[in-house]
Design a protein around this motif. Structure first.
Motif, PDB file in Angstrom:
ATOM      1  N   ARG A  81     -27.036   3.858 -20.668  1.00 20.53           N
ATOM      2  CA  ARG A  81     -27.343   5.237 -21.071  1.00 20.53           C
ATOM      3  C   ARG A  81     -28.839   5.443 -21.300  1.00 20.53           C
ATOM      4  NH1 ARG A  81     -23.041   4.845 -19.454  1.00 20.53           N
ATOM      5  NH2 ARG A  81     -21.049   5.579 -20.304  1.00 20.53           N
ATOM      6  N   VAL A  82     -29.671   4.667 -20.589  1.00 22.53           N
ATOM      7  CA  VAL A  82     -31.116   4.823 -20.685  1.00 22.53           C
ATOM      8  C   VAL A  82     -31.608   5.874 -19.711  1.00 22.53           C
ATOM      9  CG1 VAL A  82     -33.340   3.637 -20.372  1.00 22.53           C
ATOM     10  CG2 VAL A  82     -31.413   2.436 -21.446  1.00 22.53           C
ATOM     11  N   LEU A  83     -30.975   5.951 -18.518  1.00 24.50           N
ATOM     12  CA  LEU A  83     -31.421   6.869 -17.479  1.00 24.50           C
ATOM     13  C   LEU A  83     -30.219   7.426 -16.732  1.00 24.50           C
ATOM     14  CD1 LEU A  83     -33.738   8.081 -15.736  1.00 24.50           C
ATOM     15  CD2 LEU A  83     -33.601   6.014 -14.331  1.00 24.50           C
ATOM     16  N   GLU A  84     -30.207   8.754 -16.563  1.00 26.24           N
ATOM     17  CA  GLU A  84     -29.181   9.411 -15.757  1.00 26.24           C
ATOM     18  C   GLU A  84     -29.855  10.493 -14.930  1.00 26.24           C
ATOM     19  OE1 GLU A  84     -25.705  10.741 -17.763  1.00 26.24           O
ATOM     20  OE2 GLU A  84     -25.422   8.874 -18.884  1.00 26.24           O
ATOM     21  N   ASN A  85     -29.967  10.240 -13.639  1.00 21.04           N
ATOM     22  CA  ASN A  85     -30.649  11.159 -12.744  1.00 21.04           C
ATOM     23  C   ASN A  85     -29.867  11.252 -11.444  1.00 21.04           C
ATOM     24  OD1 ASN A  85     -32.502  12.151 -10.654  1.00 21.04           O
ATOM     25  ND2 ASN A  85     -34.086  11.976 -12.222  1.00 21.04           N
ATOM     26  N   PRO A  86     -29.229  12.407 -11.149  1.00 22.78           N
ATOM     27  CA  PRO A  86     -28.404  12.525  -9.932  1.00 22.78           C
ATOM     28  C   PRO A  86     -29.167  12.243  -8.647  1.00 22.78           C
ATOM     29  CG  PRO A  86     -27.983  14.354 -11.424  1.00 22.78           C
ATOM     30  CD  PRO A  86     -29.157  13.619 -11.976  1.00 22.78           C
ATOM     31  N   ALA A  87     -30.415  12.720  -8.564  1.00 23.32           N
ATOM     32  CA  ALA A  87     -31.201  12.509  -7.340  1.00 23.32           C
ATOM     33  C   ALA A  87     -31.515  11.029  -7.155  1.00 23.32           C
ATOM     34  CB  ALA A  87     -32.489  13.322  -7.406  1.00 23.32           C
ATOM     35  N   LEU A  88     -31.910  10.363  -8.239  1.00 23.04           N
ATOM     36  CA  LEU A  88     -32.195   8.931  -8.178  1.00 23.04           C
ATOM     37  C   LEU A  88     -30.935   8.142  -7.877  1.00 23.04           C
ATOM     38  CD1 LEU A  88     -34.697   7.186  -8.508  1.00 23.04           C
ATOM     39  CD2 LEU A  88     -34.076   6.854 -10.903  1.00 23.04           C
ATOM     40  N   SER A  89     -29.824   8.601  -8.415  1.00 24.80           N
ATOM     41  CA  SER A  89     -28.539   7.972  -8.149  1.00 24.80           C
ATOM     42  C   SER A  89     -28.205   8.021  -6.668  1.00 24.80           C
ATOM     43  CB  SER A  89     -27.444   8.671  -8.960  1.00 24.80           C
ATOM     44  OG  SER A  89     -26.167   8.234  -8.568  1.00 24.80           O
ATOM     45  N   PHE A  90     -28.386   9.198  -6.068  1.00 22.34           N
ATOM     46  CA  PHE A  90     -28.091   9.364  -4.638  1.00 22.34           C
ATOM     47  C   PHE A  90     -29.002   8.485  -3.786  1.00 22.34           C
ATOM     48  CE2 PHE A  90     -28.786  11.383  -0.543  1.00 22.34           C
ATOM     49  CZ  PHE A  90     -27.493  11.614  -0.107  1.00 22.34           C
ATOM     50  N   LEU A  91     -30.297   8.489  -4.091  1.00 27.13           N
ATOM     51  CA  LEU A  91     -31.260   7.746  -3.285  1.00 27.13           C
ATOM     52  C   LEU A  91     -31.015   6.242  -3.346  1.00 27.13           C
ATOM     53  CD1 LEU A  91     -34.573   9.683  -4.063  1.00 27.13           C
ATOM     54  CD2 LEU A  91     -33.313   9.642  -1.910  1.00 27.13           C
ATOM     55  N   THR A  92     -30.810   5.705  -4.560  1.00 26.50           N
ATOM     56  CA  THR A  92     -30.602   4.254  -4.686  1.00 26.50           C
ATOM     57  C   THR A  92     -29.294   3.814  -4.044  1.00 26.50           C
ATOM     58  OG1 THR A  92     -29.645   4.607  -6.896  1.00 26.50           O
ATOM     59  CG2 THR A  92     -31.984   4.059  -6.780  1.00 26.50           C
ATOM     60  N   THR A  93     -28.261   4.653  -4.155  1.00 27.82           N
ATOM     61  CA  THR A  93     -26.964   4.314  -3.567  1.00 27.82           C
ATOM     62  C   THR A  93     -27.051   4.222  -2.050  1.00 27.82           C
ATOM     63  OG1 THR A  93     -25.724   5.304  -5.361  1.00 27.82           O
ATOM     64  CG2 THR A  93     -24.577   5.051  -3.276  1.00 27.82           C
ATOM     65  N   TRP A  94     -27.589   5.245  -1.427  1.00 26.06           N
ATOM     66  CA  TRP A  94     -27.603   5.273   0.032  1.00 26.06           C
ATOM     67  C   TRP A  94     -28.707   4.406   0.615  1.00 26.06           C
ATOM     68  CZ3 TRP A  94     -23.454   6.696   2.496  1.00 26.06           C
ATOM     69  CH2 TRP A  94     -22.519   7.453   1.792  1.00 26.06           C
ATOM     70  N   LEU A  95     -29.725   4.083  -0.176  1.00 26.35           N
ATOM     71  CA  LEU A  95     -30.697   3.070   0.240  1.00 26.35           C
ATOM     72  C   LEU A  95     -30.016   1.710   0.341  1.00 26.35           C
ATOM     73  CD1 LEU A  95     -33.738   2.501   0.835  1.00 26.35           C
ATOM     74  CD2 LEU A  95     -33.956   1.918  -1.592  1.00 26.35           C
ATOM     75  N   ALA A  96     -29.168   1.412  -0.652  1.00 25.23           N
ATOM     76  CA  ALA A  96     -28.432   0.147  -0.628  1.00 25.23           C
ATOM     77  C   ALA A  96     -27.430   0.110   0.522  1.00 25.23           C
ATOM     78  CB  ALA A  96     -27.717  -0.058  -1.959  1.00 25.23           C
ATOM     79  N   ILE A  97     -26.728   1.211   0.750  1.00 27.76           N
ATOM     80  CA  ILE A  97     -25.741   1.247   1.824  1.00 27.76           C
ATOM     81  C   ILE A  97     -26.414   1.145   3.195  1.00 27.76           C
ATOM     82  CG2 ILE A  97     -24.041   2.757   2.955  1.00 27.76           C
ATOM     83  CD1 ILE A  97     -23.157   3.679   0.219  1.00 27.76           C
ATOM     84  N   SER A  98     -27.667   1.609   3.303  1.00 32.63           N
ATOM     85  CA  SER A  98     -28.380   1.521   4.586  1.00 32.63           C
ATOM     86  C   SER A  98     -28.597   0.084   5.023  1.00 32.63           C
ATOM     87  CB  SER A  98     -29.725   2.245   4.487  1.00 32.63           C
ATOM     88  OG  SER A  98     -30.606   1.546   3.626  1.00 32.63           O
ATOM     89  N   ASN A  99     -28.498  -0.862   4.094  1.00 33.01           N
ATOM     90  CA  ASN A  99     -28.627  -2.269   4.460  1.00 33.01           C
ATOM     91  C   ASN A  99     -27.583  -2.693   5.486  1.00 33.01           C
ATOM     92  OD1 ASN A  99     -27.462  -5.251   3.493  1.00 33.01           O
ATOM     93  ND2 ASN A  99     -29.667  -5.156   3.818  1.00 33.01           N
ATOM     94  N   SER A 100     -26.450  -2.022   5.506  1.00 32.69           N
ATOM     95  CA  SER A 100     -25.406  -2.360   6.474  1.00 32.69           C
ATOM     96  C   SER A 100     -25.870  -2.156   7.907  1.00 32.69           C
ATOM     97  CB  SER A 100     -24.152  -1.512   6.209  1.00 32.69           C
ATOM     98  OG  SER A 100     -23.626  -1.782   4.937  1.00 32.69           O
ATOM     99  N   PHE A 101     -26.860  -1.288   8.113  1.00 35.60           N
ATOM    100  CA  PHE A 101     -27.443  -1.112   9.439  1.00 35.60           C
ATOM    101  C   PHE A 101     -28.650  -2.019   9.651  1.00 35.60           C
ATOM    102  CE2 PHE A 101     -30.747   1.144  11.932  1.00 35.60           C
ATOM    103  CZ  PHE A 101     -30.155   1.030  13.183  1.00 35.60           C
ATOM    104  N   CYS A 102     -29.410  -2.287   8.590  1.00 41.76           N
ATOM    105  CA  CYS A 102     -30.631  -3.100   8.715  1.00 41.76           C
ATOM    106  C   CYS A 102     -30.331  -4.516   9.187  1.00 41.76           C
ATOM    107  CB  CYS A 102     -31.373  -3.136   7.383  1.00 41.76           C
ATOM    108  SG  CYS A 102     -32.030  -1.540   6.878  1.00 41.76           S
ATOM    109  N   ASN A 103     -29.181  -5.071   8.778  1.00 40.30           N
ATOM    110  CA  ASN A 103     -28.821  -6.421   9.221  1.00 40.30           C
ATOM    111  C   ASN A 103     -28.791  -6.515  10.741  1.00 40.30           C
ATOM    112  OD1 ASN A 103     -28.553  -7.281   6.599  1.00 40.30           O
ATOM    113  ND2 ASN A 103     -26.356  -7.027   6.525  1.00 40.30           N
ATOM    114  N   CYS A 104     -28.245  -5.497  11.395  1.00 43.80           N
ATOM    115  CA  CYS A 104     -28.155  -5.491  12.863  1.00 43.80           C
ATOM    116  C   CYS A 104     -29.544  -5.506  13.480  1.00 43.80           C
ATOM    117  CB  CYS A 104     -27.396  -4.264  13.354  1.00 43.80           C
ATOM    118  SG  CYS A 104     -25.905  -3.884  12.428  1.00 43.80           S
TER     119      CYS A 104
END
Length: 325
Positions: free
Chosen positions: A277-300
């Motif tokens: 409960r230190v930080l809650e930011n919807p925009a930051l949440s979206f960016l970090t989530t989909w940045l992590a998911i983009s790794n599924s393409f970077c491996n290729c």
């Protein structure tokens, strides 16, 4: 104005700094998710087909883990179709909560499989370099299949408590309204995941690659010293040729692992901060989530650019497709 309101309702995004602004943000989010979904599915399908068409890739035992990661990343891409459809067709009630829980669980399990596979790959390369004589007895196809099965079982079990109300499994994209408002993270569950998954995997990878490159550096230094003493000695060049493929392949896998943690580190940090409960930011949440998911393409991309055998298999696959067309 009414037409814009209808669009915003279909996109199911919060109205933040104005109606038109919110619609633009929702459309941007949808474009990002659709693009990532297409790239992940296309990239990992290519990797899977190349592995089936290039027998030389199967000479490495790590090909079992690479293919497992490719299938897991492919399922990540297929799962990403869910938030894409939810942005365009808003659902409410229990169906939304169930969809949110199942989607978060599946994404977390699949990324856990990737993380565990990277740790197992580092252990495999460590054994290949430190115990070359007994490596074939230690690492057998049967043991590899058992290890991969245990990875899937462990990944499925570790996130199961989230279904019984003990925190979020780690997904923070919050495309679904229920995820954002009713399904909150829990500091204890986050600590549980970090202690049993993130921290052990990171420790194993750091330990093994540190020793792998230390041994490779020592071996290179010894060869250089021997060549300086015996310029016409031919035995060292044969020894160097024997170790160079292992060293080069370890570098390829190290790049894949490094990119994985670079893309996932912001997500893990935000996961910890939100749970505390230190930080809650919807925009930051979206960016970090989909940045992590983009790794599924970077491996290729990394694998295709770094591995010559993979590039050869990709060229042969392309030639086969072009000739059939």
């Amino acid at each position: 104005s009414s037409s814009v309101m209808n669009i915003s309702e279909r996109l199911s995004c919060p109205l933040g700094f104005g109606l038109y602004n919110a619609v633009d943000i929702c459309i941007l989010e949808t474009v990002v998710i659709v693009l990532l979904t297409f790239l992940i599915i296309a990239g990992n399908l290519t990797v899977i087909f190349v592995f089936h068409c290039a027998p030389l890739l199967h000479h490495y035992t790590t090909s079992y883990f690479i293919q497992t990661m490719a299938y897991a990343d492919l399922f990540v891409g297929v799962s990403c179709l869910v938030p894409t459809l939810s942005l365009l067709h808003y659902s409410t009630g229990v169906h939304e909560s169930l969809t949110c829980q199942v989607f978060g669980y599946i994404i977390s399990v699949l990324k856990s499989v990737s993380m565990a596979c990277l740790a197992c790959i580092s252990v495999d390369r460590y054994l290949a370099i430190t115990k070359p004589l007994s490596y074939n007895q230690l690492v057998t196809p049967c043991r590899l299949r058992i290890c991969i099965s245990l990875i899937w079982i462990y990944s499925c079990l570790i996130f199961l408590p989230s279904f019984f109300g003990w925190g979020k499994p780690g997904y923070h994209g919050d495309i679904f309204e229920w995820c954002a408002t009713s399904w909150l993270t829990n500091a204890y569950f986050t600590g549980f995941i970090v202690c049993l998954l993130y921290a052990p995997a990171a420790f194993v990878i750091c330990f093994t690659y540190f020793h792998i490159f230390k041994i490779c550096r020592q071996h290179t230094k010894e060869i250089s010293d021997r060549r300086a003493r015996f310029p016409n000695h031919e035995g060292d060049s044969a020894g160097d040729a024997g170790h160079s493929p292992d060293r080069r392949y370890a570098m390829v896998l190290f790049r894949i692992t490094s990119v994985f943690y670079v893309l996932w580190l912001p997500y893990i940090i935000y996961f910890l901060l939100e749970s505390s409960r230190v930080l809650e930011n919807p925009a930051l949440s979206f960016l970090t989530t989909w940045l992590a998911i983009s790794n599924s393409f970077c491996n290729c991309v990394i694998y295709s650019l770094s591995n010559s055998v993979f590039r050869l298999g990709l060229r042969r696959l392309s030639e086969t497709i072009c000739s059939s067309c």
